[in-house]
Design a protein around this motif. Structure first.
Motif, mmCIF file in Angstrom:
data_model
loop_
_atom_site.group_PDB
_atom_site.id
_atom_site.type_symbol
_atom_site.label_atom_id
_atom_site.label_comp_id
_atom_site.label_asym_id
_atom_site.label_seq_id
_atom_site.Cartn_x
_atom_site.Cartn_y
_atom_site.Cartn_z
ATOM 1 N N ALA A 69 10.909 -108.811 -37.693
ATOM 2 C CA ALA A 69 9.519 -109.240 -37.464
ATOM 3 C C ALA A 69 8.931 -108.515 -36.256
ATOM 4 C CB ALA A 69 9.477 -110.752 -37.249
ATOM 5 N N ALA A 70 9.724 -108.371 -35.195
ATOM 6 C CA ALA A 70 9.258 -107.648 -34.005
ATOM 7 C C ALA A 70 8.953 -106.195 -34.343
ATOM 8 C CB ALA A 70 10.300 -107.736 -32.894
ATOM 9 N N LEU A 71 9.788 -105.574 -35.190
ATOM 10 C CA LEU A 71 9.581 -104.181 -35.586
ATOM 11 C C LEU A 71 8.298 -104.020 -36.388
ATOM 12 C CD1 LEU A 71 10.543 -101.256 -35.876
ATOM 13 C CD2 LEU A 71 11.865 -101.984 -37.877
ATOM 14 N N CYS A 72 8.101 -104.862 -37.388
ATOM 15 C CA CYS A 72 6.903 -104.772 -38.239
ATOM 16 C C CYS A 72 5.631 -105.002 -37.416
ATOM 17 C CB CYS A 72 6.993 -105.777 -39.381
ATOM 18 S SG CYS A 72 8.289 -105.423 -40.593
ATOM 19 N N GLY A 73 5.653 -106.058 -36.602
ATOM 20 C CA GLY A 73 4.482 -106.335 -35.774
ATOM 21 C C GLY A 73 4.233 -105.245 -34.760
ATOM 22 N N GLY A 74 5.308 -104.682 -34.198
ATOM 23 C CA GLY A 74 5.166 -103.619 -33.214
ATOM 24 C C GLY A 74 4.572 -102.357 -33.790
ATOM 25 N N LEU A 75 4.944 -102.004 -35.014
ATOM 26 C CA LEU A 75 4.394 -100.806 -35.647
ATOM 27 C C LEU A 75 2.880 -100.899 -35.820
ATOM 28 C CD1 LEU A 75 7.109 -100.071 -38.370
ATOM 29 C CD2 LEU A 75 6.647 -98.765 -36.291
ATOM 30 N N ILE A 76 2.427 -102.068 -36.254
ATOM 31 C CA ILE A 76 0.978 -102.261 -36.432
ATOM 32 C C ILE A 76 0.290 -102.351 -35.084
ATOM 33 C CG2 ILE A 76 -0.777 -103.838 -37.334
ATOM 34 C CD1 ILE A 76 1.232 -104.573 -39.551
ATOM 35 N N GLY A 77 0.905 -103.063 -34.141
ATOM 36 C CA GLY A 77 0.311 -103.192 -32.815
ATOM 37 C C GLY A 77 0.240 -101.880 -32.067
ATOM 38 N N LEU A 78 1.161 -100.973 -32.353
ATOM 39 C CA LEU A 78 1.161 -99.676 -31.686
ATOM 40 C C LEU A 78 -0.096 -98.885 -32.028
ATOM 41 C CD1 LEU A 78 2.917 -97.907 -29.842
ATOM 42 C CD2 LEU A 78 3.919 -96.897 -31.896
ATOM 43 N N GLU A 79 -0.527 -98.977 -33.283
ATOM 44 C CA GLU A 79 -1.760 -98.291 -33.678
ATOM 45 C C GLU A 79 -2.964 -98.872 -32.960
ATOM 46 O OE1 GLU A 79 -5.457 -97.481 -35.638
ATOM 47 O OE2 GLU A 79 -4.485 -99.446 -35.521
ATOM 48 N N ARG A 80 -3.018 -100.213 -32.835
ATOM 49 C CA ARG A 80 -4.119 -100.861 -32.117
ATOM 50 C C ARG A 80 -4.092 -100.492 -30.632
ATOM 51 N NH1 ARG A 80 -8.149 -102.059 -34.923
ATOM 52 N NH2 ARG A 80 -7.375 -100.077 -35.709
ATOM 53 N N GLU A 81 -2.905 -100.430 -30.056
ATOM 54 C CA GLU A 81 -2.763 -100.070 -28.646
ATOM 55 C C GLU A 81 -3.184 -98.619 -28.420
ATOM 56 O OE1 GLU A 81 -1.813 -101.155 -24.736
ATOM 57 O OE2 GLU A 81 -1.348 -102.436 -26.446
ATOM 58 N N TRP A 82 -2.813 -97.758 -29.332
ATOM 59 C CA TRP A 82 -3.123 -96.333 -29.210
ATOM 60 C C TRP A 82 -4.633 -96.100 -29.209
ATOM 61 C CZ3 TRP A 82 -0.123 -92.171 -28.199
ATOM 62 C CH2 TRP A 82 -0.672 -90.898 -28.427
ATOM 63 N N ASN A 83 -5.370 -96.919 -29.929
ATOM 64 C CA ASN A 83 -6.826 -96.779 -30.014
ATOM 65 C C ASN A 83 -7.561 -97.725 -29.073
ATOM 66 O OD1 ASN A 83 -7.412 -94.785 -32.322
ATOM 67 N ND2 ASN A 83 -5.869 -96.115 -33.213
ATOM 68 N N HIS A 84 -6.832 -98.287 -28.110
ATOM 69 C CA HIS A 84 -7.424 -99.085 -27.030
ATOM 70 C C HIS A 84 -8.214 -100.294 -27.531
ATOM 71 C CE1 HIS A 84 -6.298 -95.732 -24.450
ATOM 72 N NE2 HIS A 84 -6.963 -94.915 -25.249
ATOM 73 N N HIS A 85 -7.611 -101.057 -28.426
ATOM 74 C CA HIS A 85 -8.256 -102.268 -28.917
ATOM 75 C C HIS A 85 -7.778 -103.489 -28.131
ATOM 76 C CE1 HIS A 85 -10.368 -100.463 -32.325
ATOM 77 N NE2 HIS A 85 -9.293 -99.714 -32.506
ATOM 78 N N ALA A 86 -8.520 -104.585 -28.296
ATOM 79 C CA ALA A 86 -8.275 -105.775 -27.472
ATOM 80 C C ALA A 86 -6.866 -106.325 -27.649
ATOM 81 C CB ALA A 86 -9.314 -106.857 -27.804
ATOM 82 N N GLY A 102 -3.168 -105.494 -28.738
ATOM 83 C CA GLY A 102 -2.386 -104.292 -28.939
ATOM 84 C C GLY A 102 -0.936 -104.543 -29.290
ATOM 85 N N PHE A 103 -0.065 -103.730 -28.731
ATOM 86 C CA PHE A 103 1.354 -103.688 -29.064
ATOM 87 C C PHE A 103 2.032 -105.043 -28.878
ATOM 88 C CE2 PHE A 103 5.761 -102.439 -27.761
ATOM 89 C CZ PHE A 103 6.162 -101.949 -28.991
#
Length: 250
Positions: free
Chosen positions: A19-36, A38-39
């Motif tokens: 679960a941490a891996l799946c959530g982290g992969l999606i959160g990494l994209e949000r973090e990379w694009n500076h969204h509220a 993130g990771f």
């Protein structure tokens, strides 16, 4: 003990890590694009959802043998689906006519669903959902920008000295670059800094329609050289301040 209502510590650990891996992969994209959100936010949501799903299925196994007790693994999961909306709403922001954060709010919601799938041992669905979300955020985002580039609007805020013809000169610069002004709001500064001739300061908020980023850059550069501009702020380009401020003439 064994059976459908029981899980080993090893399998429980695997599910939480997945679960941490799946959530982290999606959160990494949000973090990379500076969204509220993130990771770390996406990891926490996915782990929390998986933990609640595990609790809902296996946390009450001691009551399985009790008479008149019916196990319902979906009872806590249903509360996650409805409750996660409050967290997603916190990622949505509105600035004027622009609403941002909707994709991040949706990603939080789907990460919760992925966490529930992992917690329930529904691995294929969790993996496929993670893949589809990443495709949507990475590839479809670029495709959408290309498809909608002629229909997008951008807000630009410009502070100027309120001089005769200032607005016309700015509109001319936009027009020369083929940029359409969809709307403009004018707001006088409450405590303005006066210009060389004692002119008040006016804030102009433009809503623009344009297809080429290069043309927007040229328009903003031309506007900054008109002699009327104090500052230009835009989400598309970094804020810039033009040094035009001086003490009012006697």
């Amino acid at each position: 003990m064994s059976g459908v209502w029981y899980i080993s510590d090893w399998h429980l650990t695997i599910r939480l890590l997945l679960a941490a891996l799946c959530g982290g992969l999606i959160g990494l994209e949000r973090e990379w694009n500076h969204h509220a959100a993130g990771f770390r936010t996406h990891i926490l949501v996915c782990i929390g959802s998986a933990a609640i799903m595990l609790l809902s299925i296996y946390g009450f196994s001691q009551f399985v043998t009790e008479e008149n007790v019916r196990m319902d693994p979906a009872r806590l999961a249903a509360q996650v689906i409805s409750g996660i909306g409050f967290l997603g709403a916190g990622a949505i922001m509105r600035t004027g006519a622009t609403v941002s954060g909707l994709t991040t709010a949706a990603s939080i919601w789907v990460v919760a669903a992925i966490g529930l799938c992992v917690g329930a041992g529904f691995y294929y669905c969790a993996g496929l959902a993670t893949l589809l979300v990443l495709v949507s955020l990475f590839l479809l985002n670029k495709w959408e920008k290309v498809l909608m580039r002629d229909r997008r609007h951008q807000e630009v805020t410009i502070k100027i000295f309120d001089r005769p013809g200032s607005l016309g000169r700015i509109a001319t610069e936009f027009g020369l670059q083929g940029i359409q002004i969809a709307n403009v709001n004018m707001t006088p500064e409450e405590k303005p800094v006066l210009g060389e001739k004692g002119e008040p300061v006016m804030e102009l908020r433009f809503r623009l329609k344009f297809a080429s980023g290069d043309r927007m850059v040229k328009a903003l550069e031309g506007i900054s050289k008109t002699g009327d501009v104090l500052s230009i702020e835009s989400k598309w380009s970094s804020s810039q301040t033009v040094s035009r401020m001086s003490s009012p003439s006697a």
